[in-house]
Design a protein around this motif. Sequence first.
Motif, PDB file in Angstrom:
ATOM      1  N   PRO A 298     -26.947   0.938 -43.127  1.00 41.27           N
ATOM      2  CA  PRO A 298     -26.889   1.059 -42.390  1.00 41.27           C
ATOM      3  C   PRO A 298     -26.044   0.066 -41.662  1.00 41.27           C
ATOM      4  CG  PRO A 298     -28.933   0.442 -41.867  1.00 41.27           C
ATOM      5  CD  PRO A 298     -28.472   1.330 -43.263  1.00 41.27           C
ATOM      6  N   GLU A 299     -25.883  -0.666 -42.161  1.00 43.06           N
ATOM      7  CA  GLU A 299     -25.584  -1.861 -42.142  1.00 43.06           C
ATOM      8  C   GLU A 299     -23.587  -2.108 -42.232  1.00 43.06           C
ATOM      9  OE1 GLU A 299     -27.042  -3.058 -45.839  1.00 43.06           O
ATOM     10  OE2 GLU A 299     -27.756  -1.986 -44.454  1.00 43.06           O
ATOM     11  N   SER A 300     -23.295  -1.570 -43.071  1.00 39.44           N
ATOM     12  CA  SER A 300     -22.114  -0.904 -43.856  1.00 39.44           C
ATOM     13  C   SER A 300     -20.986  -0.542 -42.548  1.00 39.44           C
ATOM     14  CB  SER A 300     -22.389  -0.360 -45.256  1.00 39.44           C
ATOM     15  OG  SER A 300     -22.885   0.780 -45.258  1.00 39.44           O
ATOM     16  N   GLY A 301     -22.390  -0.270 -41.435  1.00 40.55           N
ATOM     17  CA  GLY A 301     -21.084   0.383 -40.763  1.00 40.55           C
ATOM     18  C   GLY A 301     -19.973  -0.257 -39.900  1.00 40.55           C
ATOM     19  N   ALA A 302     -18.561   0.267 -40.137  1.00 37.56           N
ATOM     20  CA  ALA A 302     -17.719  -0.160 -39.010  1.00 37.56           C
ATOM     21  C   ALA A 302     -17.721  -1.270 -37.892  1.00 37.56           C
ATOM     22  CB  ALA A 302     -16.207  -0.198 -39.438  1.00 37.56           C
ATOM     23  N   THR A 303     -17.293  -2.434 -38.173  1.00 41.84           N
ATOM     24  CA  THR A 303     -17.373  -3.634 -36.789  1.00 41.84           C
ATOM     25  C   THR A 303     -15.221  -2.938 -36.594  1.00 41.84           C
ATOM     26  OG1 THR A 303     -19.079  -4.659 -37.593  1.00 41.84           O
ATOM     27  CG2 THR A 303     -16.809  -6.230 -35.783  1.00 41.84           C
ATOM     28  N   ALA A 304     -15.739  -3.147 -34.937  1.00 43.63           N
ATOM     29  CA  ALA A 304     -13.944  -2.823 -34.074  1.00 43.63           C
ATOM     30  C   ALA A 304     -14.057  -3.805 -33.120  1.00 43.63           C
ATOM     31  CB  ALA A 304     -14.774  -1.008 -33.689  1.00 43.63           C
TER      32      ALA A 304
END
Length: 194
Positions: A113-119
């Motif tokens: 889940p930590e591979s989600g993007a950061t905006a």
Amino acid sequence: MSAQAVIFTPQARQAQSDFREVLECLARPGRIGFVGPTTFPVAPARHAYGLLLALADQEVSIAVPGADQALARFASLGTGSRLVEMAQADYVFFIEDPGAAFTLLRRGEPELPESGATAIVSVGSLAQGEPYLLAGPGIAGVASLRVSGLSTASFLARDRACGSYPLGIDLFLVDAEGRLVGLPRTTRITPEAS
């Protein structure tokens, strides 16, 4: 045995300070932090770009939606990151209101889940604007947030992108004065009037 001298430039010191501020703001959603400005062709986004410089490096990918090729290339060269399409990027730098684009960002996988993007979004102000309430981990009870320059459509898209915990996106809002707010995927955001 030889000693090696380490020389920190003012930009490196600022990036380190900004990174520490990022950690504090992400751990305490709703807390207003401050990041330093840097050189960037779009003046209102100079602080937001400084945050991108503190987070991104040659190990990650970035996208700059809505920017022309020269501006996107500027961001890529400054961070050392490779440019990719928004749906594949580790960090997505929005110079303007993203609207529904948050739903297009990478949300991670159940095993990662930590591979989600950061905006990172450049907003008008974090001192005035529409009032919102924040709740979730890192917040004692409820916190409040005021934002101008980010539409309700953006917040709704962010809610959809974070609707399948632990998958989702992490969000940083940075205004033209350098104010910073971190909103991890676990933070619930509702308009104060609700």
